[in-house]
Scaffold this motif. Sequence first.
Motif, short mmCIF file in Angstrom:
data_model
loop_
_atom_site.label_atom_id
_atom_site.label_comp_id
_atom_site.label_asym_id
_atom_site.label_seq_id
_atom_site.Cartn_x
_atom_site.Cartn_y
_atom_site.Cartn_z
N ARG A 38 0.83 -1.20 0.00
CA ARG A 38 0.00 0.00 0.00
C ARG A 38 0.86 1.24 0.00
NH1 ARG A 38 -2.65 -0.47 6.09
NH2 ARG A 38 -0.76 0.08 7.28
N GLN A 39 0.28 2.30 -0.51
CA GLN A 39 0.97 3.59 -0.55
C GLN A 39 -0.02 4.69 -0.20
OE1 GLN A 39 3.09 4.45 -4.19
NE2 GLN A 39 4.39 5.94 -3.16
N ALA A 40 0.26 5.35 0.89
CA ALA A 40 -0.55 6.49 1.31
C ALA A 40 0.04 7.77 0.72
CB ALA A 40 -0.59 6.57 2.83
N LYS A 43 3.74 9.13 1.21
CA LYS A 43 4.54 8.09 1.87
C LYS A 43 5.04 7.08 0.84
CE LYS A 43 2.36 8.30 6.42
NZ LYS A 43 1.76 7.50 7.53
N GLU A 88 -5.73 5.16 9.38
CA GLU A 88 -4.36 5.06 8.87
C GLU A 88 -4.17 3.93 7.86
OE1 GLU A 88 -5.32 5.22 12.10
OE2 GLU A 88 -4.04 3.93 13.36
N ASP A 89 -5.20 3.13 7.64
CA ASP A 89 -5.14 2.11 6.59
C ASP A 89 -5.49 2.71 5.23
OD1 ASP A 89 -6.63 -0.21 8.89
OD2 ASP A 89 -4.51 -0.05 8.35
N THR A 90 -5.90 3.95 5.21
CA THR A 90 -6.23 4.61 3.95
C THR A 90 -5.02 4.67 3.04
OG1 THR A 90 -7.98 5.96 4.93
CG2 THR A 90 -6.98 6.78 2.91
N ALA A 91 -5.17 4.15 1.83
CA ALA A 91 -4.05 4.09 0.89
C ALA A 91 -4.53 3.47 -0.42
CB ALA A 91 -2.91 3.25 1.46
N GLN A 110 -8.11 1.88 -4.51
CA GLN A 110 -8.13 2.84 -3.41
C GLN A 110 -8.98 2.30 -2.26
OE1 GLN A 110 -6.67 6.08 -3.07
NE2 GLN A 110 -7.42 5.86 -0.96
N THR A 112 -10.33 3.80 1.38
CA THR A 112 -10.46 4.99 2.21
C THR A 112 -11.25 4.63 3.46
OG1 THR A 112 -10.43 6.45 0.28
CG2 THR A 112 -11.27 7.37 2.34
#
Length: 115
Positions: A38-40, A43, A88-91, A110, A112
């Motif tokens: 994953r990539q936020a 980050k 914080e799992d949003t990515a 995605q 969210t």
Amino acid sequence: QVQLVESGGGLVQPGGSLRLSCAASGIIFSSHTMGWYRQAPGKQRELVAHITSGGSTNYAESVKGRFTISRENAKNTVYLQMNRVKPEDTAVYYCNAAWGLINYWGRGTQVTVSS
């Protein structure tokens, strides 16, 4: 031509669940280690979980006990069951297929987490 197609992303409330799927084609699926990354925003891309051809799994500390990776070789598909999700799992979540030094990537889906 190798294709990894992710699905199942979307908007989910904190504490909720989501299941991601990745359908692979063009590879000998059962021989590959399959992973979710994953990539936020702002980050670097990070490993979420992977599962080897033999079924061994590895998880990032931040998702241990909440996420489960599994694979169904008959369907050339890998899953990521996400439970008790947090903001914080949003990515963007990416599927990866690895065999030795060769890596293939999907385009991402995605996720969210928001109320």
